[in-house]
Structure formats: C-alpha cells, structure tokens
Design an enzyme around this catalytic site. Sequence first.
Site, mmCIF file in Angstrom:
data_model
loop_
_atom_site.group_PDB
_atom_site.id
_atom_site.type_symbol
_atom_site.label_atom_id
_atom_site.label_comp_id
_atom_site.label_asym_id
_atom_site.label_seq_id
_atom_site.Cartn_x
_atom_site.Cartn_y
_atom_site.Cartn_z
ATOM 1 N N SER A 133 0.802 -1.221 0.000
ATOM 2 C CA SER A 133 0.000 0.000 0.000
ATOM 3 C C SER A 133 0.838 1.275 0.000
ATOM 4 O O SER A 133 0.810 2.075 0.941
ATOM 5 C CB SER A 133 -0.951 -0.035 1.174
ATOM 6 N N ARG A 163 7.413 6.142 -4.463
ATOM 7 C CA ARG A 163 7.881 6.810 -3.243
ATOM 8 C C ARG A 163 7.299 6.090 -2.041
ATOM 9 O O ARG A 163 6.283 5.411 -2.134
ATOM 10 C CB ARG A 163 7.443 8.288 -3.220
ATOM 11 N N ASP A 188 -3.978 -1.572 -1.366
ATOM 12 C CA ASP A 188 -5.072 -1.932 -0.438
ATOM 13 C C ASP A 188 -6.426 -1.382 -0.882
ATOM 14 O O ASP A 188 -7.468 -1.987 -0.633
ATOM 15 C CB ASP A 188 -4.751 -1.521 1.005
HETATM 16 C C1 BGC Z 1 -0.376 5.123 0.142
HETATM 17 C C2 BGC Z 1 -1.432 4.385 -0.635
HETATM 18 C C3 BGC Z 1 -2.313 3.564 0.292
HETATM 19 C C4 BGC Z 1 -2.833 4.437 1.406
HETATM 20 C C5 BGC Z 1 -3.712 3.666 2.393
HETATM 21 C C6 BGC Z 1 -0.990 5.889 1.292
HETATM 22 O O1 BGC Z 1 0.004 6.455 2.078
HETATM 23 O O2 BGC Z 1 0.320 6.020 -0.679
HETATM 24 O O3 BGC Z 1 -0.852 3.561 -1.616
HETATM 25 O O4 BGC Z 1 -3.366 3.020 -0.439
HETATM 26 O O5 BGC Z 1 -1.764 5.017 2.107
HETATM 27 O O6 BGC Z 1 -3.025 2.623 2.995
#
Ligand code: BGC
Length: 531
Positions: free
Chosen positions: A156, A171, A209
């Site tokens: 995620s 990133r 996610d």
């Molecule tokens: C991430 C996402 C993720 C979200 C929730 C963010 O910081 O960049 O990819 O879906 O958090 O977990």
Amino acid sequence: MALEAETKSIVAKFDYTDDDVNKAVDEFLRQMGEGLEKDGTSLSQIPTYVTGVPNGTEKGLYMAVDLGGTNFRVCSIQLNGDSTFNLTYTKVAIPKELMVAKTAEELFAFLAKQIELFLKTHHEEQFVAHIRRRMTVSSPDGFRDENVFRLGFTFSFPVQQIGINKGNLIRWTKGFDIPDAIGKDVCALLQIEIDKLHLPVKVAALVNDTVGTLMARSYTAPGKTGAVLGAIFGTGTNGAYVEKLANLKKPLTGEYDKSTGDMVINTEWGSFDNQLSVLPNTPWDIALDKTSVNPGIQMYEKRVSGMFLGEILRLVLLDLVKNPNVSFLRDDNSNSNDWKSTTTIAQNSGIYTPWGLDTAIMSVAAADNTPELSTLRQELESTLNIYSPAYDDAQAFKAIAGAVARRAARLAAVAIAAIVLQTGKLTDPASADEPIDVGVDGSLVEHYPYFRDMIYETLRIIKGVGGEGAKRIRIGIAKDGSGVGAALIALVAANMEKNTTPADYFAELRFQAISHHLTTVPEDGETAATD
Ligand code: BGC
C-alpha cells in the site's frame, strides 16, 4: 473564559466551509483528468491492469500478504464461490528500524520469513509435501509447476504498475523511508527473498489496499454492477475506482484484458493538491509537514489520515500549553480544578514528543458524552500521562480534536463525491435505481464516531450530488479488503497465466494431474516427470 475563547478561535481555523468543499471537488475532478492524461501529476491515477470487479462466484485457495502501515499480515483465503470466504491470518508489527532500513533486502527478508512461519503453522501439509518434492526432483525445472500457492501482494504505497505482478516503487509514505527500494519492482524483491527460503509461493499479483477493498466489497456485497470505489481512511488514505478505458489517455505498457472496457485506477489521492490550491493550511499543518519524512507531498493525506491527525492535534495542544494568556492543563491551585487536585503533565508525556499522540484518543474524545468527560480524562491520564486534567481542559481537548476530525471527514467527502461524479452514475438513466456502492476500510472510518455521518452531511451540500444523490451513495465497510481482495486478484492473475500460451496450458494440466496424483501428462511431446 480565556481558554474557551481561544479554543473557539482555534476551532474556527479548522472550518472547511461548504464553499471550500465545492471548490475542492471541482479541483479534484480537474486533477483526476490531468492524471489520466500524463505521468508525474499530483494525483497519480495509476492504471492497475485489473479490468473488472468480481461477482461473488469466484472460488479457490489463495495466499495474501499485506504491507502498508504498522503491521504485516499474512493470510490464506478460501473463496467459497457464494460471496463468502474463510480467512486465516497472522499479524506482526513491523519493527521500526526496518521501516527505515538501509537496504530493501532487510525489509523483504523479514517479510519472507513471516510467510515461512505462517506456512509452517497453518499449512504444514503443503509445506512438508513441498520440501519432500524438492528433494526427490532432480531437474531444476522439475518442480516448476508443483503445488505452489498463488500469492496476492498488497503493497500500500505508490507503485508504477507495469503488469499484474510487476510494479516499481515511486515513493514511500506513512513513515517508511528506504531509498534503496525506490524504482525497484517490489514483487521481484519479495520473490527473491521467498525463493531464498525455497517456499512454495509465487507472487502472482500486486495490489494496492484500495484496489483490494474495491474487490472485496464487490465480492461480498454484489449488486448488479459491483462497487465503484474502494477507499482507505486509516493510517494513510487513498482510493481506487473503476474508470472507462476510453478516458485513460496515457500509454499502457503491460498486457490487459480489453473486453470489459474498464480499468481499475489507483488514484493515490493522498497526494491530491500537493500545490495547496484548495486544501486548508493552518500553521499546524505547515509545522507538521516540515517535520515529516516527506515534506511537500501527500498533502491531502496529511490532513485526512490517522497517522497525521493526532500529530496536528498535538501541535495545537502544545501551543495552547505554552500560551501564557490561557491556562490549559495548568491550575492556579487545587480549587480551580473540579477534581480538587492540580494538573500535572509528566515530562515523558506524549504531548511533548513528536508523533507522541495516538489518533485513537480522538475517537475516545468524540465518543465521551459523560457529564464530566471522565472517560476522556482517564484516557489522558493513561495514554498521555496527563494527571488530573480539569473539566475545562478536557472540553478544550474534545472541541479541538473534533474540529480536526471534522475537517478530515469533510475532505474525505470531497474525494468520494468527485469520484462518484466522475463515474457519471448519478446522471446515467441506465443506473438510476441502483445504489452507488463504495467500500471503505481503515481505523478512522471504522472507529471514529460519526465519521461516516460527517461524510454524508458533506455529500449533501456538494453540487451535483445533493440530498438525493447522497441517498444513493452506499458507503459500507469492506473488512479485510487487503486479504480477500488480493486473493481475488491472484485468482484473476492465475487465470491470465492459464490463458497465455499453449505451453502454459499444458503445464497447468500437468500441475493438475500431478497434484491430484493422476497419471502423467506429456509436456510438449516428452514424457513428463512425476514426483
Ligand atoms: C499510500 C497508498 C495507500 C494508502 C492507504 C498511502 O500512504 O500512498 O498507496 O493506499 O496510504 O493505505
């Protein structure tokens, strides 16, 4: 009185008016469009190569792992094909030092080790059979198509996806910072460590996610059309939605199924409006951003998600403690405290430590409607080492925490509304009677009292949505999206593998035959080995 007045003025700084909300929705739609056209924009709009949502009839045993915040989860999921599933999982906290490890290998080796432990504990039979087979098969290719688990990897963080199980890290977010991993394929990083341990596991799908949440919601609450949006409001925040392929203007490099005409897009809305053209920006937001590991990015996330709300609140409270004109968490004498004591803030209180105030206490504050706010006051003692806080202090705390959370919920509504508007469902006569389904997950939306109600309240004032539109939007919790959803995508990936080439088809037949102890199936005219 001074404290009350100061609290009011702080609360007002967190107001996000109806007008602000509507401007932000317009800007969100504009930035979504920009992200569909080119790379490198504020809203990344990442194509996921997932081209459809499930309908609840999918079946099979899959594995999923989930890396995305404080914990690492390993699970196996039996999809029963009737919208139900059985899930077994273990969860382990990710050691803080691994979040900022020197090399990616350190983190991914830890993850692979957890997968090994899980298999040994919960799927010992397959695990032992695998080891046995490895020892009896002489050719390096001989166990190629043995009984391996297909694993969906919920990762995620923002990833430039280049295929269903390939994607390079753009990133880190949420406090992770391992520069060595940037630009690398995270599936390969995990597979390498899995292979070092000789585990019967193939990383089959890479899943954000939010995409998992969208899939899980569609599997468990199937309507005629499935969910349109999966969103996380937890440690971080993000959303994935179903977009028409025709609207996706930027080039796609990997293979995908074009027949549905749709593709799931991972918006990475945590970075909506990094340029701050419509997002609110108080002095505390500025201070938080400066001390974060990623200043200048994830600006929406820093105003909305669980990892940051506690820190915003802490910064406000600290200013209030230091303000000589008000008495906050400070008594003249025991008589000015309704508990007839004097307040003490311990030196080691989380209020003095960056990131030391856990957002969970904001839920306690919101839920406490006792006349003396005694639950909140006890919580201040037990979690923040603030002893004998007075009623006035607790009131100020509750009001400010409430304002920070309310602003977050209103901003959450901005993203949800913009995506619903983008799908065109509200004005499409063909879907006029259907609910517009949104699956959500995450600690904030699950545990913060009235978070969903505040979202709905805001949806009603949004142009193009209004009261009638808000009634059609069905926001429902999709628990375990990152497990079930990842399993569903691993299943899609397995089907894609099956359908690729005739050679793969024969390999699959051999795999079925071997795993069911049937007679041999010839491979490309040769006699196939059995175990
Ligand atoms: C991430 C996402 C993720 C979200 C929730 C963010 O910081 O960049 O990819 O879906 O958090 O977990």
